[in-house]
Design a protein around this motif. Structure first.
Motif, PDB file in Angstrom:
ATOM      1  N   THR A 170      11.311 -25.676  -3.570  1.00  0.00           N
ATOM      2  CA  THR A 170      12.670 -25.160  -3.442  1.00  0.00           C
ATOM      3  C   THR A 170      13.683 -26.296  -3.539  1.00  0.00           C
ATOM      4  O   THR A 170      13.348 -27.461  -3.307  1.00  0.00           O
ATOM      5  CB  THR A 170      12.853 -24.445  -2.094  1.00  0.00           C
ATOM      6  OG1 THR A 170      12.631 -25.387  -1.032  1.00  0.00           O
ATOM      7  CG2 THR A 170      11.877 -23.287  -1.962  1.00  0.00           C
ATOM      8  N   PHE A 220      20.636 -24.469  -0.867  1.00  0.00           N
ATOM      9  CA  PHE A 220      20.851 -23.166  -1.500  1.00  0.00           C
ATOM     10  C   PHE A 220      22.346 -22.888  -1.538  1.00  0.00           C
ATOM     11  O   PHE A 220      23.062 -23.171  -0.575  1.00  0.00           O
ATOM     12  CB  PHE A 220      20.125 -22.060  -0.730  1.00  0.00           C
ATOM     13  CG  PHE A 220      18.632 -22.151  -0.803  1.00  0.00           C
ATOM     14  CD1 PHE A 220      17.963 -21.752  -1.948  1.00  0.00           C
ATOM     15  CD2 PHE A 220      17.893 -22.640   0.264  1.00  0.00           C
ATOM     16  CE1 PHE A 220      16.580 -21.825  -2.029  1.00  0.00           C
ATOM     17  CE2 PHE A 220      16.516 -22.721   0.202  1.00  0.00           C
ATOM     18  CZ  PHE A 220      15.857 -22.320  -0.953  1.00  0.00           C
ATOM     19  N   LEU A 243      21.456 -20.858  -6.398  1.00  0.00           N
ATOM     20  CA  LEU A 243      20.245 -20.124  -6.031  1.00  0.00           C
ATOM     21  C   LEU A 243      20.331 -19.661  -4.582  1.00  0.00           C
ATOM     22  O   LEU A 243      20.927 -20.343  -3.754  1.00  0.00           O
ATOM     23  CB  LEU A 243      19.014 -21.014  -6.199  1.00  0.00           C
ATOM     24  CG  LEU A 243      18.777 -21.591  -7.597  1.00  0.00           C
ATOM     25  CD1 LEU A 243      17.679 -22.630  -7.557  1.00  0.00           C
ATOM     26  CD2 LEU A 243      18.393 -20.491  -8.566  1.00  0.00           C
ATOM     27  N   CYS A 244      19.683 -18.537  -4.265  1.00  0.00           N
ATOM     28  CA  CYS A 244      19.677 -18.024  -2.900  1.00  0.00           C
ATOM     29  C   CYS A 244      18.366 -18.402  -2.215  1.00  0.00           C
ATOM     30  O   CYS A 244      17.406 -18.807  -2.872  1.00  0.00           O
ATOM     31  CB  CYS A 244      19.883 -16.509  -2.899  1.00  0.00           C
ATOM     32  SG  CYS A 244      18.370 -15.549  -3.141  1.00  0.00           S
ATOM     33  N   PRO A 245      18.279 -18.270  -0.879  1.00  0.00           N
ATOM     34  CA  PRO A 245      17.070 -18.680  -0.153  1.00  0.00           C
ATOM     35  C   PRO A 245      15.805 -17.915  -0.526  1.00  0.00           C
ATOM     36  O   PRO A 245      14.701 -18.357  -0.201  1.00  0.00           O
ATOM     37  CB  PRO A 245      17.444 -18.421   1.316  1.00  0.00           C
ATOM     38  CG  PRO A 245      18.928 -18.546   1.350  1.00  0.00           C
ATOM     39  CD  PRO A 245      19.388 -17.959   0.044  1.00  0.00           C
ATOM     40  N   HIS A 293      14.847 -17.500  -3.567  1.00  0.00           N
ATOM     41  CA  HIS A 293      14.354 -18.045  -4.831  1.00  0.00           C
ATOM     42  C   HIS A 293      13.117 -18.893  -4.574  1.00  0.00           C
ATOM     43  O   HIS A 293      13.095 -19.713  -3.652  1.00  0.00           O
ATOM     44  CB  HIS A 293      15.439 -18.888  -5.508  1.00  0.00           C
ATOM     45  CG  HIS A 293      15.306 -18.951  -6.990  1.00  0.00           C
ATOM     46  ND1 HIS A 293      15.817 -17.998  -7.832  1.00  0.00           N
ATOM     47  CD2 HIS A 293      14.696 -19.852  -7.791  1.00  0.00           C
ATOM     48  CE1 HIS A 293      15.547 -18.310  -9.084  1.00  0.00           C
ATOM     49  NE2 HIS A 293      14.862 -19.430  -9.091  1.00  0.00           N
ATOM     50  N   HIS A 311      12.722 -24.379  -7.555  1.00  0.00           N
ATOM     51  CA  HIS A 311      13.933 -25.165  -7.762  1.00  0.00           C
ATOM     52  C   HIS A 311      14.312 -25.112  -9.242  1.00  0.00           C
ATOM     53  O   HIS A 311      13.633 -24.483 -10.056  1.00  0.00           O
ATOM     54  CB  HIS A 311      13.701 -26.609  -7.307  1.00  0.00           C
ATOM     55  CG  HIS A 311      12.848 -27.398  -8.251  1.00  0.00           C
ATOM     56  ND1 HIS A 311      13.334 -28.441  -8.993  1.00  0.00           N
ATOM     57  CD2 HIS A 311      11.542 -27.283  -8.602  1.00  0.00           C
ATOM     58  CE1 HIS A 311      12.375 -28.942  -9.749  1.00  0.00           C
ATOM     59  NE2 HIS A 311      11.272 -28.260  -9.521  1.00  0.00           N
ATOM     60  N   ASN A 354      21.839 -30.239  -4.958  1.00  0.00           N
ATOM     61  CA  ASN A 354      20.735 -29.292  -4.791  1.00  0.00           C
ATOM     62  C   ASN A 354      19.372 -29.940  -4.985  1.00  0.00           C
ATOM     63  O   ASN A 354      18.409 -29.605  -4.288  1.00  0.00           O
ATOM     64  CB  ASN A 354      20.865 -28.143  -5.794  1.00  0.00           C
ATOM     65  CG  ASN A 354      22.048 -27.248  -5.518  1.00  0.00           C
ATOM     66  OD1 ASN A 354      22.738 -27.406  -4.510  1.00  0.00           O
ATOM     67  ND2 ASN A 354      22.307 -26.319  -6.421  1.00  0.00           N
TER      68      ASN A 354
END
Length: 250
Positions: A69, A73, A87-89, A91, A94, A140
């Motif tokens: 990941t 996020f 991206l949301c949690p 996902h 990465h 990120n």
């Protein structure tokens, strides 16, 4: 008993190709192919070919690895995939390759362009906007694997070199430039300056065909000479290049 003409394999979620609403979908095997069968309450049924080799499809489904990941996020999970993307949690991966679209505009008007780019469409992102985009990627990922500068046609951005300089100053492991090659073909000095971003830099060069009829249909112009000269100039400066093909049914 009656038998369906396909073999059911799996269930998943997808999007309606018309309204892009989330819909249920079956994955089925039929006549040696793998299809996704979808049904939207508003637009009815749709069928999408997702593979033409059943055994290969099943084999790649067996590959698995722990999720990697991002460090940060950018969105919350409120409505689920794909509505919270950012991206949301939720996902599970990465950003392996991040595409940064620095402009909507292009020096071609390709009939096949999914972005609808042209010399007059949209606008160039400001340098500050592009810097924010690149900074977000680094925040990120810390050390992004691959970042691709894209568009539209990024080389026509009025601050193209400033964008490239800033991107190269960041801890990006591999930087790519997505281009149709027109500016590279017309100016060897342009290719020479691009070479200064090596190592860990690569040209992602649009290259569809040597046939004029195909180029006219895909690109709206005879680009044979441009393609040949772009490759000659890139070879002259020994700049790593990947040729990228657009496929169109028919």
């Amino acid at each position: 008993m009656p038998v369906r003409k396909y073999t059911y394999y799996d269930f998943t979620l997808s999007l309606c190709p018309e309204c892009l609403k989330r819909v249920d979908a079956k994955i089925v095997f039929e006549n040696g192919n793998v299809y996704m069968l979808k049904r939207c309450r508003e637009h009815g049924n749709s069928k999408v070919l997702i593979a033409d080799d059943i055994e290969y499809y099943k084999n790649i489904r067996n590959y698995n690895k722990p999720s990697e990941t991002p460090y940060v996020f950018n969105t919350k999970t409120d409505y689920g995939c794909p509505y919270d993307c950012g991206l949301c949690p939720d996902h599970e991966q990465h950003s392996c390759l991040t595409v940064v679209e620095v402009t909507d505009r292009c020096n071609l008007t390709c009939p096949t362009c999914y972005a609808g780019s042209s010399p007059t469409y949209g606008r160039h992102r400001t340098l500050d906007e592009v810097k924010v985009m690149l900074d977000t990627i680094v925040r990120n990922e810390k050390e992004p694997d691959v970042v691709q500068i894209s568009g539209g046609e990024p080389t026509i951005h009025p601050q193209f070199w400033e964008i490239m300089d800033y991107a190269k100053s960041l801890p990006i492991r591999h930087l790519m430039l997505n281009t149709n090659g027109i500016k590279i073909a017309k100016d060897i000095a342009f290719a020479e300056r691009l070479k200064t971003y090596s190592p860990n830099f690569e040209i992602y060069l649009q290259f569809d065909s040597f046939e004029n009829s195909v180029l006219q249909e895909l690109r709206g112009a005879d680009l044979n000479h441009i393609r040949a000269q772009a490759i000659a100039n890139l070879n002259a400066v020994n700049l790593s290049t990947t040729l990228v093909v657009t496929l169109q049914k028919g």
